[in-house]
Design a protein around this motif. Structure first.
Motif, mmCIF file in Angstrom:
data_model
loop_
_atom_site.group_PDB
_atom_site.id
_atom_site.type_symbol
_atom_site.label_atom_id
_atom_site.label_comp_id
_atom_site.label_asym_id
_atom_site.label_seq_id
_atom_site.Cartn_x
_atom_site.Cartn_y
_atom_site.Cartn_z
ATOM 1 N N ASN A 1 -12.726 3.819 -3.343
ATOM 2 C CA ASN A 1 -11.275 3.902 -3.545
ATOM 3 C C ASN A 1 -10.875 5.242 -4.136
ATOM 4 O O ASN A 1 -9.879 5.845 -3.723
ATOM 5 C CB ASN A 1 -10.800 2.765 -4.458
ATOM 6 C CG ASN A 1 -10.755 1.422 -3.752
ATOM 7 O OD1 ASN A 1 -10.720 1.343 -2.525
ATOM 8 N ND2 ASN A 1 -10.770 0.359 -4.522
ATOM 9 N N LEU B 1 -8.131 4.843 -1.451
ATOM 10 C CA LEU B 1 -7.870 3.542 -0.843
ATOM 11 C C LEU B 1 -7.513 2.531 -1.917
ATOM 12 O O LEU B 1 -7.521 2.838 -3.115
ATOM 13 C CB LEU B 1 -9.110 3.078 -0.060
ATOM 14 C CG LEU B 1 -9.582 4.003 1.073
ATOM 15 C CD1 LEU B 1 -10.858 3.467 1.698
ATOM 16 C CD2 LEU B 1 -8.494 4.170 2.134
ATOM 17 N N ASN B 2 -7.213 1.318 -1.484
ATOM 18 C CA ASN B 2 -6.860 0.249 -2.426
ATOM 19 C C ASN B 2 -7.623 -1.028 -2.100
ATOM 20 O O ASN B 2 -7.058 -2.120 -2.141
ATOM 21 C CB ASN B 2 -5.349 -0.004 -2.421
ATOM 22 C CG ASN B 2 -4.833 -0.376 -1.038
ATOM 23 O OD1 ASN B 2 -5.558 -0.272 -0.048
ATOM 24 N ND2 ASN B 2 -3.591 -0.805 -0.956
#
Length: 431
Positions: free
Chosen positions: A362, A367-368
């Motif tokens: 992440n 990103l998540n």
């Protein structure tokens, strides 16, 4: 007042409206003033900050002098305006009604709404200078304020309301997080990111930041001695975990540089290698990160092996792994594949190892992916699919498309990550 000319009486009304507006604007500005910002201004020696802080420390007296002055003026203004109207237009019901309406409009607009809006909009600019006017008024009206507050405090006591308990304002972690998020251009992006990561450390454990078992660079003590020497000369890290037969049987931690130095001085043998090992330092799985950082300071250790309740090795954590959670990746780690060193390619794709920790992924690719369950990309995909895929499989987790490129009977080895649309459309952030 009756002996004054009409213009003087009208002027007196507007002067009283102005003074009443001053009390209203001061009250709103004082109450809207940020206490933590005020403390900072006091330390900086800002004009009027210390006086205003002293007034706010006695809120009951401050409100007493403001409300007494405001209400007295708001009582005098209608009486004076009605007197002017009766003297000018005579005594009849219509004149009284119109005069009452005009007075109510003037008080609401010029003494209440407008001053309060301005005070709430610019509390700091108004409250600090106003303190120099209110402070002497408070001292002059102290007997009156004491008498009025005597009844107010008696009513509060009957209602069991403690006014002293709410004066000490403390910010919770979530409130501090909100302040940092709303700092905007006042704080560089990198600084804001570090502070937000610091708040997150309260909710994570060593399992979230450790190097997973499969990615630990380790040395088998029972391997042929030629292979051991070759690995020592080409290893990526300065410290190696040495095990015997199975990685769960850890013998110790080997300092590579010291070992190579000993090799130049004397012929290195297997037993000499055993003597160079330092005792391994184990920590239980689930240990909070802040607590582990304190343990590192107390024990002067730089490497900790994370084990579960059965004593099986889960991973390895170092102080650098914890620091990377704060400021991002900066230390050396196991090299990524050649295709993934630069992150996203021109097609918005990135090939990563299935064993990569989700928090690192992440942080690296912005990103998540969820981190409250499995800790690695392999574990997250297996949890979603509920089986080990036999061939190439595509899966979407949240808004992130993933493609399993390589897997075996035990785990997913290689995954292609596709850049989500929201991230592809976003402009790169500037520090």
């Amino acid at each position: 007042m009756e002996h004054l000319p009409l213009w003087a009486q009208v002027g007196a009304v507007f002067v009283l409206l102005f003074v009443s507006g001053f009390f209203s604007i001061s009250e709103t500005a004082m109450m809207a003033l940020n206490r933590h910002r005020l403390k900072h201004l006091v330390t900086k020696g800002a004009f009027g900050a210390k006086t205003t802080q002293g007034l706010l420390a006695r809120t009951d007296e401050l409100l007493g002098v403001i409300l007494i002055g405001n209400n007295l003026l708001n009582t005098v203004i209608p009486v004076l305006t009605t007197s002017i109207a009766l003297r000018t237009f005579g005594s009849n019901n219509l004149v009284l009604s119109v005069a009452t309406g005009i007075v109510a409009f003037l008080i609401i607009v010029f003494a209440e709404i407008t001053p309060k809006i301005v005070g709430a909009t610019y509390p700091e600019k108004i409250a600090l200078p106003a303190g120099f006017i209110i402070a002497p008024l408070m001292r002059a009206l102290k007997p009156v304020i004491w008498f009025v507050n005597l009844f107010s405090n008696a009513i509060l006591a009957l209602l069991h309301i403690n006014t002293k308990g709410g004066r000490d304002q403390r910010l919770s972690t979530e409130e501090l997080r909100t302040i940092v998020l709303e700092s905007g251009s006042f704080m560089p992006t990198k600084h804001r990111s570090i502070l937000l990561n610091l708040f997150d450390l309260e909710n994570i454990s060593v399992d979230d930041v450790m190097i997973p078992r499969r990615r630990i660079e380790s040395l088998d003590f029972d391997a042929p001695f030629e292979d051991i020497m070759r690995q020592l000369e080409t290893c990526y890290h300065n410290k190696l975990i040495v095990y015997q037969g199975d990685i769960d049987r850890v013998l110790g931690v080997l300092h590579v540089r010291k070992t190579l130095a000993a090799l130049h001085k004397q012929e290195l043998e297997r037993e000499t290698l055993r003597e160079l090992l330092t005792e391994p330092y184990f920590v239980p799985s689930g240990t909070p990160v802040f607590q582990q950082l304190q343990y590192f300071q107390e024990t002067r250790q730089r490497t900790a092996l994370v084990v579960d309740e059965y004593g099986e090795l889960q991973g390895m954590v170092t102080p650098e792994d914890i620091l990377e959670e704060l400021i991002g990746e900066f230390t050396t780690s196991i090299p990524r594949s050649a295709g993934s060193r630069r992150g996203w390619n021109e097609q918005g794709e990135c090939i990563v190892a299935g064993s990569m920790p989700l928090r690192e992924l992440n942080r690296w690719l912005q990103l998540n992916l969820p981190t409250d369950g499995p800790k690695t990309l392999n574990g997250l995909i297996l949890e979603t699919l509920e089986e080990i895929p036999e061939g190439d499989v595509c899966v979407r987790i949240g808004d992130i498309p993933l493609e399993v490129m390589q897997s075996d009977d035990q785990a997913i080895r290689t995954v292609k990550v596709f850049k989500p649309r929201a991230l592809a459309a976003a402009k790169p952030a500037r520090d």
